[in-house]
Motif scaffolding. Structure first.
Motif, PDB file in Angstrom:
ATOM      1  N   GLY A 110       0.678  -1.210  -0.386  1.00  0.00           N
ATOM      2  CA  GLY A 110       0.054   0.049  -0.078  1.00  0.00           C
ATOM      3  C   GLY A 110       1.169   1.554  -0.103  1.00  0.00           C
ATOM      4  N   GLU A 111       2.055   0.795   0.840  1.00  0.00           N
ATOM      5  CA  GLU A 111       3.326   2.526   0.880  1.00  0.00           C
ATOM      6  C   GLU A 111       3.843   2.649  -0.564  1.00  0.00           C
ATOM      7  OE1 GLU A 111       5.414   1.471   4.207  1.00  0.00           O
ATOM      8  OE2 GLU A 111       3.963   1.594   5.242  1.00  0.00           O
ATOM      9  N   GLN A 112       3.912   1.085  -0.825  1.00  0.00           N
ATOM     10  CA  GLN A 112       4.163   1.688  -2.786  1.00  0.00           C
ATOM     11  C   GLN A 112       3.261   1.320  -3.215  1.00  0.00           C
ATOM     12  OE1 GLN A 112       6.432  -2.088  -2.740  1.00  0.00           O
ATOM     13  NE2 GLN A 112       8.059  -1.429  -3.197  1.00  0.00           N
ATOM     14  N   GLY A 113       1.919   2.295  -3.468  1.00  0.00           N
ATOM     15  CA  GLY A 113       0.740   3.073  -4.118  1.00  0.00           C
ATOM     16  C   GLY A 113       0.301   1.478  -5.336  1.00  0.00           C
ATOM     17  N   ASP A 114       0.652  -0.029  -3.831  1.00  0.00           N
ATOM     18  CA  ASP A 114      -0.211  -0.991  -5.119  1.00  0.00           C
ATOM     19  C   ASP A 114      -1.370  -1.670  -4.442  1.00  0.00           C
ATOM     20  OD1 ASP A 114      -0.852  -3.638  -5.915  1.00  0.00           O
ATOM     21  OD2 ASP A 114       1.006  -4.301  -5.511  1.00  0.00           O
ATOM     22  N   ARG A 115      -2.342  -0.884  -3.834  1.00  0.00           N
ATOM     23  CA  ARG A 115      -3.358  -1.125  -3.614  1.00  0.00           C
ATOM     24  C   ARG A 115      -3.959  -2.067  -3.263  1.00  0.00           C
ATOM     25  NH1 ARG A 115      -3.638   4.883  -4.243  1.00  0.00           N
ATOM     26  NH2 ARG A 115      -3.135   6.063  -1.684  1.00  0.00           N
ATOM     27  N   ALA A 116      -4.325  -2.444  -4.737  1.00  0.00           N
ATOM     28  CA  ALA A 116      -4.704  -3.801  -4.757  1.00  0.00           C
ATOM     29  C   ALA A 116      -3.785  -5.024  -4.526  1.00  0.00           C
ATOM     30  CB  ALA A 116      -4.707  -4.242  -6.717  1.00  0.00           C
ATOM     31  N   GLY A 117      -2.584  -4.617  -4.967  1.00  0.00           N
ATOM     32  CA  GLY A 117      -1.593  -5.731  -4.121  1.00  0.00           C
ATOM     33  C   GLY A 117      -1.730  -6.337  -2.334  1.00  0.00           C
ATOM     34  N   ALA A 118      -2.033  -5.447  -1.933  1.00  0.00           N
ATOM     35  CA  ALA A 118      -2.447  -4.908  -0.736  1.00  0.00           C
ATOM     36  C   ALA A 118      -3.368  -5.049  -0.658  1.00  0.00           C
ATOM     37  CB  ALA A 118      -2.080  -3.514  -0.004  1.00  0.00           C
ATOM     38  N   ILE A 119      -4.454  -4.882  -1.333  1.00  0.00           N
ATOM     39  CA  ILE A 119      -6.420  -5.662  -0.908  1.00  0.00           C
ATOM     40  C   ILE A 119      -6.018  -7.162  -0.865  1.00  0.00           C
ATOM     41  CG2 ILE A 119      -8.295  -5.923  -0.988  1.00  0.00           C
ATOM     42  CD1 ILE A 119      -8.050  -3.058  -2.347  1.00  0.00           C
ATOM     43  N   ALA A 120      -5.290  -7.730  -1.669  1.00  0.00           N
ATOM     44  CA  ALA A 120      -5.001  -9.320  -2.380  1.00  0.00           C
ATOM     45  C   ALA A 120      -4.257  -9.487  -0.712  1.00  0.00           C
ATOM     46  CB  ALA A 120      -4.585  -9.791  -3.078  1.00  0.00           C
ATOM     47  N   ALA A 121      -3.431  -9.187  -0.352  1.00  0.00           N
ATOM     48  CA  ALA A 121      -2.417  -9.719   1.304  1.00  0.00           C
ATOM     49  C   ALA A 121      -3.853  -9.308   1.894  1.00  0.00           C
ATOM     50  CB  ALA A 121      -1.517  -8.659   1.198  1.00  0.00           C
ATOM     51  N   PHE A 122      -4.299  -8.874   2.579  1.00  0.00           N
ATOM     52  CA  PHE A 122      -5.319  -9.003   3.626  1.00  0.00           C
ATOM     53  C   PHE A 122      -6.817  -9.909   3.705  1.00  0.00           C
ATOM     54  CE2 PHE A 122      -4.395  -3.706   3.585  1.00  0.00           C
ATOM     55  CZ  PHE A 122      -3.045  -4.074   4.178  1.00  0.00           C
ATOM     56  N   ASP A 123      -7.100  -9.855   2.410  1.00  0.00           N
ATOM     57  CA  ASP A 123      -8.291 -11.046   2.433  1.00  0.00           C
ATOM     58  C   ASP A 123      -7.014 -12.049   2.628  1.00  0.00           C
ATOM     59  OD1 ASP A 123      -9.306  -8.638   1.148  1.00  0.00           O
ATOM     60  OD2 ASP A 123      -9.162  -9.021  -1.683  1.00  0.00           O
ATOM     61  N   GLU A 124      -5.754 -12.261   1.581  1.00  0.00           N
ATOM     62  CA  GLU A 124      -5.258 -13.541   2.059  1.00  0.00           C
ATOM     63  C   GLU A 124      -4.977 -14.503   3.548  1.00  0.00           C
ATOM     64  OE1 GLU A 124      -3.450 -17.453   1.474  1.00  0.00           O
ATOM     65  OE2 GLU A 124      -4.506 -16.167   0.010  1.00  0.00           O
ATOM     66  N   ILE A 125      -5.225 -13.138   4.514  1.00  0.00           N
ATOM     67  CA  ILE A 125      -5.407 -13.215   5.402  1.00  0.00           C
ATOM     68  C   ILE A 125      -6.495 -13.942   6.162  1.00  0.00           C
ATOM     69  CG2 ILE A 125      -5.186 -12.107   7.808  1.00  0.00           C
ATOM     70  CD1 ILE A 125      -2.669  -9.854   6.571  1.00  0.00           C
ATOM     71  N   GLU A 126      -7.382 -13.184   5.794  1.00  0.00           N
ATOM     72  CA  GLU A 126      -9.037 -13.186   6.208  1.00  0.00           C
ATOM     73  C   GLU A 126      -9.085 -15.115   5.837  1.00  0.00           C
ATOM     74  OE1 GLU A 126     -13.044 -13.600   6.931  1.00  0.00           O
ATOM     75  OE2 GLU A 126     -11.763 -12.657   7.512  1.00  0.00           O
TER      76      GLU A 126
END
Length: 899
Positions: free
Chosen positions: A634-650
């Motif tokens: 997310g800090e790198q601006g890759d919000r889609a990748g960030a959201i995918a990582a959060f979904d993986e935790i879920e």
């Protein structure tokens, strides 16, 4: 002359004859004596004990034994010796009489005859005395030899008794090993057919304390073969020894087969000595089943012991029955049936509690101790403490070592229970009582408990906030026990150093903390003991974290890499958990260094290496790695990748009930919502925040509640951004209603933010009076707090209040507020606080401009420029509040000068 010559001749003949007869007699006496001596030397059997040990006392005893045999032989031949002596003395007297007759025949004078007679008598008396002294000396030597033989036989009997009483599963203590070695050495000199059961036992026990369990198997099997037909008790002993060897060799199926063999061959016997071995076999079988995680079969085995042997009057069998009840309770606890386990402990107390036998009392104390521990697990620390106090009351005066150990354990557990109740003072007093009563006790197991008590005391002092006393206590452990080589005590010393370092860090003494962690590495780094190495790894981990807090991220990363280098190949769960934590912290440190790519790579490494590991602490690090990976993306601006990582935790951890894992799930949902909001997907963001409320709203865990409040706060912000001000205010009111009186600092901070946001929305709605009243409420509730985060929120509320007053037209009130902000917070070193002061000064200048007060407006702008470090002419040019004075020559000159 003839007569004189005849007399001399007669005397000479007499002397020659007498000496000849005397020599003949002595020879007749000496010949059987030498023969007897030769017989003893050549035909006496060797004394086995002389070959068992190089002890010179044993060799002296052997020589004494030879003398004894000689003396006994002398005594058996004394009658013949004395008969021979009297025979040649009689012959000598007969010769004397003959000579006297001859002398009379030759008409010797009477005085010459008397002289010859006197000389002969003196010679005979002298020889008789020598013989009598010789015989007396022989009798004395025989007595000494007899005493020596008695001592040897006593020691042999004592050694045999020790061997006879030893259990096959026991490891002989050092004081008993020499006698066992003596009997075993004698046994080795015998043929297998001639060995007694005690001989076989000594060979088995010698192999046991040599840790040579394959030899135990060999000797015990041979023992069973040779004694099974003559001594069933000893055969049962041998099979139990075989089972013990299999247990030590971790061949559990073979061990269980041995117990079944004892039951098959001897189970029907009514002989008490054999029944003792049968009940021990059943007891050990149940214990082995329990260790194999088969508590149901273990409990069935313990029930069988109670059913078959519970009515026995034999004390040894009763002890085994009591042990089976204790083991049954432990198995029930493993099954989670703690209430039933406590009922068993109560049954033991009722049935055996009044026994005066030491071994039974020891087991009763163990039952009470286990009961107290189980009550603690049931969440009933008060009853647990009562049980521990009962142990102290009933058995505290006992001097028996085993019971003293249980007393110390009871006090130690009492301290822990008091700590769980929050009674830190009582907890610390209990640990002090242990130190006072048992600190000088040299018993190794008690010293271990004393060290643990001191360690727990230090931790309790730390929880009380008395870091200085905690550090002193940890130092006391180091001072008193550093030289103790016992592994468990050294483990506590390492723990004390680790906790000392952590306490120093909490006090802000990071250099002292790092020195403590380095001391662990210096003293224990080469120690191969796994439990000690775990503390070394922890020290390196904490050192890395502390270096990171000091801003030395390179040093921190080096410490984390050292953990990977030294412990990366260890498969044990504790080391794997520490390694995963080290990699997680390394990734965070790389991110703080600006190496986002390296951080993401490290987080991915954690996921790759540890995803399949089911250990809770490791899965927590995996979840943390995914979360930090998402944040970094997310800090790198890759919000889609960030959201995918959060979904993986879920996806992977959503159903995991572990509290620490659920915290990561809640954080993932929170960060997902914030990332969606940054993508302007406010509906998706609100849905994520609602999911947190739905799943975790009823969770009372403080760390979870903090995330719930933050989710509600962000939901309110999202609603406000959707222009749903009423919905936003309702959310902020909900936060105030549910969490307004929380003592948790993080939650209180969120509540303050909610109140500020609510007031901002009220201002946007035009309800300035309501907003101002709410800002006053924030000042009233939190204005007295000295905590930096709350001071920041109070300053923010004051800033918003001033702006509201300005909009109301109360510019004097607004000016007073902005001046107050500068006065109260202008000297704060906190960057966030300085930003608020800068805003207050700019708003102060704007308010003076609206009042057309150019001197005060320019003065406020000068203070504003000084606070922010530069004059931002663009900001002044763009703000419409300065339009009222923009054409004023003084203001124009001010701007020109500043430019």
């Amino acid at each position: 002359m003839f007569r004189n010559f005849s007399l001399c001749l007669a005397i000479r003949i007499f002397c020659i004859g007498f000496i000849s007869f005397l020599a003949t007699g002595i020879l007749s006496f000496s010949t059987p004596l030498f023969a007897a001596t030769s017989s003893v030397a050549t035909s006496a059997p060797p004394i086995p004990l002389a070959t068992l040990s190089p002890d010179p006392k044993i060799h002296d005893a052997e020589r004494a034994a030879d003398k004894a045999e000689l003396a006994l032989e002398l005594e058996r031949s004394n009658d013949s010796h004395f008969s021979s002596l009297f025979a040649w003395v009689g012959t000598a007297w007969a010769t004397l009489i003959t000579l006297l007759v001859i002398a009379l025949t030759f008409k010797f004078r009477s005085d010459a005859i008397d002289a010859a007679t006197t000389a002969a008598k003196q010679e005979i008396a002298s020889q008789s005395a020598a013989v009598e002294q010789f015989v007396e000396n022989a009798r004395i030597s025989a007595k000494e030899a007899e005493n020596a033989l008695h001592e040897i036989r006593s020691r042999h009997a004592e050694a045999a008794s020790i061997v006879r009483e030893m259990k096959p599963e026991s490891d002989p203590e050092p004081s008993k090993r020499e006698p066992i070695e003596q009997v075993a050495s004698e046994a080795r000199l015998k043929l297998a057919d001639n060995r007694t059961p005690d001989d076989w036992k000594s060979l088995v026990l010698h192999a046991v304390y040599q840790k040579d369990f394959y030899s135990v198997l060999r000797e015990a099997r041979a023992m069973d073969y040779f004694v099974s037909n003559t001594s069933p008790v000893d055969a049962a002993w041998a099979i139990l020894a075989i089972a013990t060897a299999y247990k030590k060799l971790e061949q559990i199926p073979n061990e269980l087969s041995c117990y079944d063999e004892i039951e098959r061959r001897f189970g029907a016997s009514s002989e008490v000595d054999i029944q003792r071995f049968v009940v021990i076999a059943l007891l050990n079988k149940g214990a082995a089943l329990g260790e194999q995680d088969d508590p149901a079969r273990a409990i069935a085995m313990f029930d069988e012991i109670e059913h078959r042997f519970g009515s026995s009057d034999d004390p040894a069998i009763q002890r085994s029955v009591l042990k089976s009840l204790l083991n049954k309770s432990s198995a029930l606890s493993k099954q989670g049936d703690l209430a039933y386990a406590i009922a068993i402990y109560d049954h033991i107390e009722g049935r055996f509690g009044a026994s005066g036998e030491a071994s039974i009392r020891e087991l009763v104390v163990s039952a009470l101790l286990n009961k107290g521990t189980t009550l603690g697990k049931l969440g009933d620390p008060a009853s647990a403490i009562t049980t521990f106090d009962d142990i102290e009351r009933r058995f505290g005066g006992s001097s028996e070592a085993s019971i003293q150990k249980s007393i110390v354990a009871a006090l130690l557990n009492k301290g822990v229970a008091l700590g769980k109740q929050g009674d830190r003072a009582g907890e610390i007093a209990t640990y002090d009582d242990i130190e006072r009563r048992f600190g000088a006790n040299g018993e190794a197991s008690i010293q271990k408990s004393v060290v643990v008590a001191l360690l727990n005391k230090g931790l309790a002092l730390g929880k009380q906030g008395d870091a200085a006393s905690a550090i002193t206590t940890f130092g006391e452990i180091e001072r008193r026990f550093s030289a103790n080589g016992e592994a468990s005590i050294q483990k506590s010393v390492a723990g004390a150093l680790l906790n000392k370092g952590m306490a120093l860090g909490e006090q802000g003494d990071r250099a002292g903390a790092i020195a403590a962690f380095d001391e662990i590495e210096r003293r224990f780094g080469a120690n191969g003991e796994a439990s000690i190495q775990k503390w070394v790894a922890r020290a390196l981990l904490n050192k890395g974290v502390t270096l990171g807090e000091q801003g030395d991220r390179a040093g921190a990363i080096a410490a984390f890499d050292e953990i990977e280098r030294r412990f990366g190949n260890k498969s044990e769960a504790p080391f794997q958990g520490l390694l995963a934590s080290a990699l997680l912290n390394k990734g965070v440190a790389l991110g703080e260094q600006g190496d986002h790519a390296g951080a993401i790579t490290t987080f991915g490494e954690i996921e790759r290496r540890f995803s399949a590991n089911g250990e809770a602490s490791i899965q927590k690090s995996v979840a943390g790695a995914l979360l930090n990976k998402g944040v970094t993306l997310g800090e790198q601006g890759d919000r889609a990748g960030a959201i995918a990582a959060f979904d993986e935790i879920e996806r992977r951890f959503g159903a995991n009930g572990e509290a620490s894992i659920q915290k990561w799930v809640a954080r993932a949902l929170l960060n997902k919502g914030m990332a969606l909001g940054e993508q302007s997907d406010r509906a998706g963001a609100i849905a994520a925040f609602d999911e947190i409320e739905r799943r975790f709203g009823g969770n009372s865990e403080a760390s979870i509640q903090e995330l719930v409040v933050e989710a509600l706060l962000n939901k309110g912000v999202s609603l406000g951004e959707q222009d749903d001000r009423a919905g936003a205010i309702a959310i902020y009111d909900e936060i105030e209603r549910r969490f307004g009186f929380s003592d948790d600092a993080v939650i209180r901070k969120s509540v303050t933010k909610a109140l500020i946001n609510r007031n901002v929305v009220l201002c946007e709605q035009g309800d300035l009076a309501g907003a101002i009243t709410a800002f006053d409420e924030i000042e009233r509730r939190f204005g007295g707090s000295s905590e930096a985060s709350f001071q920041e929120l109070v300053a923010s509320a004051s800033l918003n209040k001033g702006m509201a007053l300005c909009k109301q037209g109360d510019r004097a009130g607004a000016i007073a507020i902005f001046d107050e902000i500068e006065r109260r917070f202008g000297d704060s070193g906190e960057a966030s606080m300085q930003k608020l002061v800068v805003k207050a000064l700019f708003n102060l200048a704007c308010t003076y401009a609206l009042e057309r007060n150019v001197p005060e407006a320019t003065l406020a702008l000068g203070r504003w420029a000084k606070s922010r470090g530069e004059f931002d002419a663009a900001a002044v040019a763009q703000d419409s509040d300065f339009d009222t004075i923009r054409s004023d020559p003084a203001f124009i000159e001010f701007l020109r000068h500043r430019s």
